[in-house]
Each structure stands twice: as C-alpha cells, then as structure tokens.
Design a protein around this motif. Structure first.
Motif, short mmCIF file in Angstrom:
data_model
loop_
_atom_site.label_atom_id
_atom_site.label_comp_id
_atom_site.label_asym_id
_atom_site.label_seq_id
_atom_site.Cartn_x
_atom_site.Cartn_y
_atom_site.Cartn_z
N SER A 85 2.34 4.35 12.24
CA SER A 85 3.37 3.92 11.29
C SER A 85 2.85 3.80 9.86
O SER A 85 3.56 3.39 8.96
N GLU A 86 1.60 4.18 9.66
CA GLU A 86 0.98 4.02 8.34
C GLU A 86 1.40 5.10 7.35
O GLU A 86 1.44 6.29 7.67
N VAL A 87 1.68 4.67 6.14
CA VAL A 87 1.82 5.57 5.00
C VAL A 87 0.44 5.50 4.32
O VAL A 87 0.11 4.51 3.67
N GLY A 115 -0.18 6.30 -5.58
CA GLY A 115 0.42 5.02 -5.23
C GLY A 115 1.92 5.01 -5.40
O GLY A 115 2.64 4.38 -4.62
N ALA A 116 2.42 5.70 -6.41
CA ALA A 116 3.86 5.73 -6.66
C ALA A 116 4.64 6.35 -5.50
O ALA A 116 5.82 6.05 -5.31
N MET A 117 4.00 7.19 -4.71
CA MET A 117 4.69 7.85 -3.60
C MET A 117 4.84 6.94 -2.38
O MET A 117 5.70 7.17 -1.53
N ALA A 129 1.81 0.23 4.48
CA ALA A 129 0.80 0.90 3.65
C ALA A 129 -0.13 -0.18 3.10
O ALA A 129 0.20 -1.36 3.15
N ILE A 130 -1.24 0.24 2.59
CA ILE A 130 -2.16 -0.68 1.93
C ILE A 130 -2.30 -0.22 0.49
O ILE A 130 -2.43 0.98 0.22
N ALA A 131 -2.24 -1.19 -0.43
CA ALA A 131 -2.28 -0.86 -1.86
C ALA A 131 -2.88 -2.01 -2.65
O ALA A 131 -2.81 -3.17 -2.23
N PRO A 132 -3.44 -1.71 -3.82
CA PRO A 132 -3.95 -2.76 -4.70
C PRO A 132 -2.80 -3.51 -5.36
O PRO A 132 -1.67 -3.02 -5.45
N LEU A 133 -3.11 -4.70 -5.83
CA LEU A 133 -2.10 -5.60 -6.39
C LEU A 133 -1.31 -4.97 -7.54
O LEU A 133 -0.11 -5.20 -7.67
#
Length: 196
Positions: A85-87, A115-117, A129-133
């Motif tokens: 299920s990960e983006v 990151g915008a996608m 998903a995992i992303a920076p702050l």
C-alpha cells in the motif's frame, strides 16, 4: 521546493542580489555547481568532489502520510504499514537503507520521483507514504492528509549546500552574505533543525 521559499521571498525586489531558482536532480546540481553554471546548489546526499564544498545545513524529520480517512492514529510502527500500500519515493541512500530493514524492496503500490506527486495516490484505502515535514506542511495546505510519527523513524533528511571551491570572480562576497542570511533563516525556522 518548500523549505526555503520564505527565505527566497526575502530577495524579491532586491537590486543588489538577484536569485535565479531552478530545480534539478542531485547529480545535475553537482555538475552545474562544478562547472560554475550555478553558484550554490542544495542536495540531499553528501558528495565528495574535489572542486565542490559540501556543507550540511539542516535536517528535517520524516513522517508517515495518510489520508484523513485512514484509521491509523498516533505513533505508527513500521510493521503496521503494508508494503503493497506504499506510495514510495526514494529520499536518499540513508532512507533506503532504513526502508530495506522494514519492507521488502519493490513491493510498493506505486513509486514516484517527487514529493509533490505523493498526495495524488494517498486517497486509496490503506495508502501511505513517508515524507519530510516540509512536504507534509505543503500538502496539508491543499489536501486532506495527516502526518503520523513513526515508532522507529528513518534518519532525518539532511540538506547539503554545495559551492565551488573557487567561486566565480566577483561572487565571493555575495555568496558569503547569502550563506550568513541562510543560516539565520534556518536557526529561526520551525520545521527544520540547524546543524551547528
């Protein structure tokens, strides 16, 4: 794309120093600064080229992104997140090493390269998903997403400032002033951590 925008906005209208802002992949940035086609570059992987000075300037923590409708709450353990299920976005080599300790490579639902996608694929049930702050804050302005902490998070994402060891003639003073103002901005910023 997001973190330094308020800093760059301070230069709008100034006549003594003009910014020309472009986005490129890290390897392209190394080449641009190495050939002196760019005075400064910002990348998220440490480099070692004899003609470049690479200085870590800030870190930011990473979070799990989910749609507002997700049942996940609080701090999430990596094993609670289904790989299928990960983006997925490759946030750098340190991140990928951490990622491989928790999930089998290439089991994600979809992989993107910016990151915008990420936000476009989080509406699917169970998607994460995992992303920076900085990415989290940018997405939350326009999309119904939440950021959750991880019980075993990846290493913080580190940004490096690249400059040439021999700046273009006449640019040294402007680059020095820019670097000082940038460090002041980073120390005052709420979403990133400066590196002394």
């Amino acid at each position: 794309t997001h973190t330094l925008v308020p800093f760059y906005q301070r230069y709008m209208g100034r006549q003594d120093l003009k910014l020309w802002i472009n986005t490129h992949h890290s390897d392209e940035i190394h080449g641009l600064v190495g050939r002196k086609e760019a005075d400064i570059g910002f990348v998220f992987s440490e480099v070692h080229y004899p003609e470049l000075v690479s200085q870590p300037i800030y870190r930011e923590r990473m979070f799990v992104l989910v749609h507002d409708s997700s049942p996940l709450q609080g701090a999430v353990a990596p094993e609670e997140l289904a790989a299928h299920s990960e983006v997925h976005l490759r946030w750098g080599s340190d991140y990928e090493q951490w990622h491989r300790r928790h999930w089998t490579p290439n089991r994600y639902a979809i992989r993107v390269n910016t990151g915008a996608m990420l936000v476009h694929y989080l509406h699917q049930p169970g998607a994460w998903a995992i992303a920076p702050l900085s990415e989290v804050h940018a997405m939350q302005r326009h999309h119904p997403i939440r950021a959750l902490s991880l019980t075993h998070p990846p290493p913080p994402r580190t940004c490096y400032k690249l400059t040439h060891v021999e700046p273009r003639q006449g640019q040294a003073r402007a680059l020095e002033e820019f670097a000082e103002e940038l460090l002041r901005f980073i120390r005052e910023a709420q979403t990133i951590e400066d590196i002394p």
